[in-house]
Every structure is written in structure tokens, then in C-alpha cells.
Design a protein around this motif. Structure first.
Motif, mmCIF file in Angstrom:
data_model
loop_
_atom_site.group_PDB
_atom_site.id
_atom_site.type_symbol
_atom_site.label_atom_id
_atom_site.label_comp_id
_atom_site.label_asym_id
_atom_site.label_seq_id
_atom_site.Cartn_x
_atom_site.Cartn_y
_atom_site.Cartn_z
ATOM 1 N N THR A 125 15.305 21.309 42.427
ATOM 2 C CA THR A 125 15.804 21.752 41.605
ATOM 3 C C THR A 125 17.623 22.247 40.992
ATOM 4 O O THR A 125 17.924 21.025 40.674
ATOM 5 C CB THR A 125 15.562 23.150 39.974
ATOM 6 N N TYR A 150 19.118 18.668 41.791
ATOM 7 C CA TYR A 150 19.314 18.281 40.973
ATOM 8 C C TYR A 150 20.580 18.358 39.969
ATOM 9 O O TYR A 150 21.706 17.786 39.646
ATOM 10 C CB TYR A 150 17.854 17.893 40.063
ATOM 11 N N TYR A 151 21.311 20.213 40.291
ATOM 12 C CA TYR A 151 21.985 20.711 38.798
ATOM 13 C C TYR A 151 23.331 19.839 39.106
ATOM 14 O O TYR A 151 24.236 19.803 38.893
ATOM 15 C CB TYR A 151 21.763 22.306 39.269
ATOM 16 N N LEU A 199 26.917 22.670 39.420
ATOM 17 C CA LEU A 199 26.206 23.442 39.555
ATOM 18 C C LEU A 199 27.279 23.753 40.314
ATOM 19 O O LEU A 199 27.307 22.548 41.677
ATOM 20 C CB LEU A 199 24.957 23.994 40.477
ATOM 21 N N LEU A 207 23.409 29.360 36.991
ATOM 22 C CA LEU A 207 22.390 29.007 36.367
ATOM 23 C C LEU A 207 22.078 30.092 35.791
ATOM 24 O O LEU A 207 20.752 29.773 34.960
ATOM 25 C CB LEU A 207 21.804 29.710 38.378
ATOM 26 N N ILE A 232 22.180 28.349 32.358
ATOM 27 C CA ILE A 232 21.475 26.763 32.489
ATOM 28 C C ILE A 232 20.129 26.751 31.279
ATOM 29 O O ILE A 232 19.447 26.038 30.917
ATOM 30 C CB ILE A 232 21.619 25.641 33.768
ATOM 31 N N ILE A 265 19.006 17.783 28.784
ATOM 32 C CA ILE A 265 19.867 17.996 30.013
ATOM 33 C C ILE A 265 21.573 17.180 29.831
ATOM 34 O O ILE A 265 22.536 17.374 30.510
ATOM 35 C CB ILE A 265 19.106 17.170 31.552
#
Length: 86
Positions: free
Chosen positions: A27, A30-31, A37, A59, A62, A72
Motif C-alpha cells: 500500500t 502504491y501511494y 506519499l 497517511l 489519506i 484515489i
């Protein structure tokens, strides 16, 4: 999130960040790939480094946006728009 000792300037690898925040490594990758991120990359191996305080704040934001059922794409747009306003 499982916040152990959080220091504003503590720099973590992605694996360490995953352990501190309790979010899966995939994850976080991915971010990172989506650009929501932020990280720095330096040294011979170009290891991605995350400032612990900033990464945990991001985070948390998010997570809040996901709880509001934003997609997203909407989350990406949120961060793109907020950085343009600064």
C-alpha cells in the motif's frame, strides 16, 4: 495507526514506515508511485527515505479522505490542489 516513537525529523525506509504505521508495504509503495506519499532518494542504492512525522501526517490525511469515500483520483487531486495553493 500504531505510532511508536514519532520524531519529526526521523528518517525511515519504506519497510520501517510500514512497521511504524501498521500499513502494508504494498500500500505504501502504491501511494508512493501515485505521488501522494512524498519521499527523498539519495545514496548509492537510491533507497527511498520518508520523514516519519510528515509521512505519518500524510497517511493520516489519506485515511481521512478514504473514510469520506473519496476515490484515489480524488485523493490525488486533493494533494495536487493543496500543493498548488502553497
Amino acid at each position: 495507526m500504531n505510532k511508536k516513537t514519532i520524531e519529526k525529523n526521523n528518517v525511515l525506509t519504506i519497510g520501517e514506515l510500514a512497521e511504524v504505521c501498521g500499513i502494508r508495504l504494498t500500500t505504501l509503495k502504491y501511494y508512493t508511485e501515485l505521488g501522494i506519499l512524498p519521499f527523498s532518494q539519495e545514496g548509492k542504492r537510491l533507497t527511498r527515505k520518508y520523514k516519519e512525522g510528515k509521512a505519518l501526517e500524510r497517511l493520516e490525511k489519506i485515511k481521512e479522505l478514504k473514510e469520506k469515500r473519496l476515490t484515489i483520483k480524488e485523493i490525488i487531486d486533493h494533494f495536487n490542489n493543496s500543493t498548488k495553493e502553497r
